[in-house]
Design an enzyme around this catalytic site. Structure first.
Site, PDB file in Angstrom:
ATOM      1  CB  SER A 190      -0.676  -0.140   1.782  1.00  0.00           C
ATOM      2  OG  SER A 190      -0.964   1.360   1.670  1.00  0.00           O
ATOM      3  CE  LYS A 191       2.331   7.031  -3.329  1.00  0.00           C
ATOM      4  NZ  LYS A 191       3.450   6.828  -4.105  1.00  0.00           N
ATOM      5  NE  ARG A 192      -4.673   4.323   2.950  1.00  0.00           N
ATOM      6  CZ  ARG A 192      -4.743   2.924   3.706  1.00  0.00           C
ATOM      7  NH1 ARG A 192      -4.561   2.555   4.850  1.00  0.00           N
ATOM      8  NH2 ARG A 192      -5.351   2.243   2.434  1.00  0.00           N
ATOM      9  CG  LEU A 193       0.918  -0.253   4.957  1.00  0.00           C
ATOM     10  CD1 LEU A 193       1.062  -1.218   5.258  1.00  0.00           C
ATOM     11  CD2 LEU A 193       0.944   0.750   6.395  1.00  0.00           C
ATOM     12  N   GLY A 194       3.935   3.101   2.472  1.00  0.00           N
ATOM     13  CA  GLY A 194       5.775   3.701   1.736  1.00  0.00           C
ATOM     14  C   GLY A 194       5.664   2.882   1.113  1.00  0.00           C
TER      15      GLY A 194
END
Ligand code: GLU
Length: 492
Positions: free
Chosen positions: A250-254
């Site tokens: 996920s993008k949110r997890l970098g």
């Protein structure tokens, strides 16, 4: 029935939603589709699923297409934009209503919430209770005329549904697990699953290969195909990519997108190769493969069921192997701007043909040791500038007082050698080492540090020959001077 039997060429597609840049998972699904098309002499198409206007951003479409192109994949026909197909979708909504396979549902949000709550209380799966499926034609007409708002639901029949997945074999679901889901809004515009079915059908898609998070959609779509009396395509659901901590990427997890890895210096052939091997492997267990070799070996049945881990370390290890065998032109193209950005060379320098030849030689010497293209800047900067410091640990270990005279002696021997090539330099070293009665290493390590500032790198003589006589001697003498200054400073 296989395509060979029906003689129908296969058509596959990748259908990204432009809600972000190209995700590695979508890229891998695209690769599987592309390989399948190439393997079966079929077509690979791209459809942009941009109907969800709130989430989709037009600005993201081009970067997605660019990233697919970077990986070597382009649509074999004009790209299809789902948002332009509203009229076509509507005509299928009308067909569903006309045939009685779908019905208008006038239930309010509040009523639907009550139905859901009751189901939860009774520990049943929440599903629509079909109140509106039983309305008479007159009741429906009256409500429509009164302006009551509605959605359109598909009627799911009794029984169970089985389909044969090319990866997961036979899968069966009880139809009761699926409610009469909404296929269109009151204004007749189609919702996601119906739009996908209509577009896949109209694009002639024969095989749908996508992530296994779509299995529930597949059952819904099969019901839509049946209601429309259309043949469903074959389906293959591929495992999802996970992070090393087993969470979804996920993008949110970098997690980076495809283009970001590219900007870091991962080669497209590496990305293609690595993504393919996440969930698929050739029978002979090879890992580093060129696109053509993968095309040869690929087989959709060889995709396994478990969700694989996307590991950046492994990606870099693959990149190291691909850098070793990449065409020099590709590396020149990637490295040149990075050298310029790092301030190591100018555009005038790069425009010179001799410099291009020099750069190509440096790349060839260094490519054995590079993991990503950026490593070149760190480990090969000294080929382009005299302004570098010495590795601190190396300085303490190699630039001991005796090294000053050794460097001077070796520089003198190199200077008087008839040529500045591997054999001559090696012979000069042997002679000086013997004269000083020390091991070659006592000369080799300080020389490497003097000429490159580093303690590791390619073979020393290869490095010296490429740096050239003048610079090598100057750097060795400069280091000798530095050691002498250091000596006087530490021993007053
Ligand atoms: N737009 C969907 C996604 O990005 C793809 C759906 C499909 O392949 O059918 O996940």
């Amino acid at each position: 029935m296989s395509d060979e039997e029906t003689n129908k060429p296969c058509v596959v597609r990748i259908a990204p939603s432009p809600s972000g840049y190209l995700h590695v998972g979508t890229a891998r699904t695209a690769i599987f589709n592309w390989l399948y098309a190439r393997k079966h002499n079929g077509k690979f198409l791209i459809r942009i699923e941009d109907t969800d206007t709130e989430r989709s951003e037009a600005d993201l479409i081009q970067p997605i297409l660019d990233a697919l192109k970077w990986l070597g994949m382009e649509s074999d026909e004009d790209i299809v934009y789902q948002s332009t197909r509203d009229e076509i979708h509507r005509s299928y909504v009308a067909k569903l209503l006309d045939s009685g396979s779908a019905y208008r549902c006038f239930c309010s949000k509040e009523r639907l919430a009550e139905v859901r709550e009751l189901a939860m209380k009774e520990k049943r799966a929440p599903r629509y209770d079909r109140t509106c499926a039983n309305l008479s034609e007159q009741e429906v007409t009256a409500k429509v005329e009164a302006g009551d708002s509605f959605v359109i639901r598909i009627k799911i029949p009794e029984g169970s549904t089985t389909y044969t997945d090319m990866v997961l074999s036979d899968i069966t679901r009880e139809n009761s697990e699926i409610e009469d889901f909404v296929v269109a809004r009151a204004n007749g515009s189609a919702l996601y699953n119906l739009a996908v079915v209509v577009d896949d059908h109209e694009m002639g898609v024969t095989d749908v290969i996508r992530g296994n998070d779509h299995i529930t959609n597949t059952f819904k779509q099969i019901h839509i195909y049946r209601a429309l009396e259309l043949n469903a395509p074959r389906f293959a659901h591929v495992p999802l990519l996970l992070r090393p901590d087993k969470r979804k990427i996920s993008k949110r997890l970098g997690d980076k997108d495809v283009a970001e890895y590219g900007a870091d210096g991962v080669l497209p052939q590496t990305m293609f190769n690595y993504l393919c091997l996440l969930g698929w492997s050739p029978k002979d267990g090879r890992e580093i493969m060129a696109r053509e070799e993968i095309m040869e070996a690929f087989d959709v049945q060889g995709i396994n069921k478990n969700n694989p881990v996307f590991d950046v370390q492994k990606l870099n290890a693959f990149n190291k192997e691909h850098i070793k065998i990449a065409p020099i032109e590709q590396l020149l193209e990637l490295i040149s701007p990075k050298l310029q950005e790092a301030g190591l060379v100018s555009s005038d320098w790069l425009a010179d043909e001799d410099n291009q030849l020099y750069l190509a030689k440096v790349i060839d010497l260094m490519r054995e040791r590079m993991r990503i293209v950026d490593d070149f800047i760190v480990s090969a900067g000294f080929f382009f500038t005299d302004e570098f410091g010495y590795d601190q640990k190396g300085d303490r270990k190699q630039f001991v007082p005796e090294s000053a005279d050794r460097l001077t002696a070796l520089a003198d021997a190199f200077d008087s050698a008839s040529t500045f090539d591997l054999e001559a330099l090696e012979a000069a070293l042997d002679e000086v080492a013997e004269k000083h009665d020390v091991k070659r290493a006592a000369f080799i390590h300080p020389t490497r540090l003097a000429v490159s500032g580093l303690t590791v790198g390619p073979g020393l003589f290869d490095l010296l020959v490429l740096v050239g006589k003048e610079k090598t001697l100057a750097r060795m003498r400069r280091a000798a001077d530095y050691i002498r200054t250091k000596k006087t400073e530490v021993t007053p």
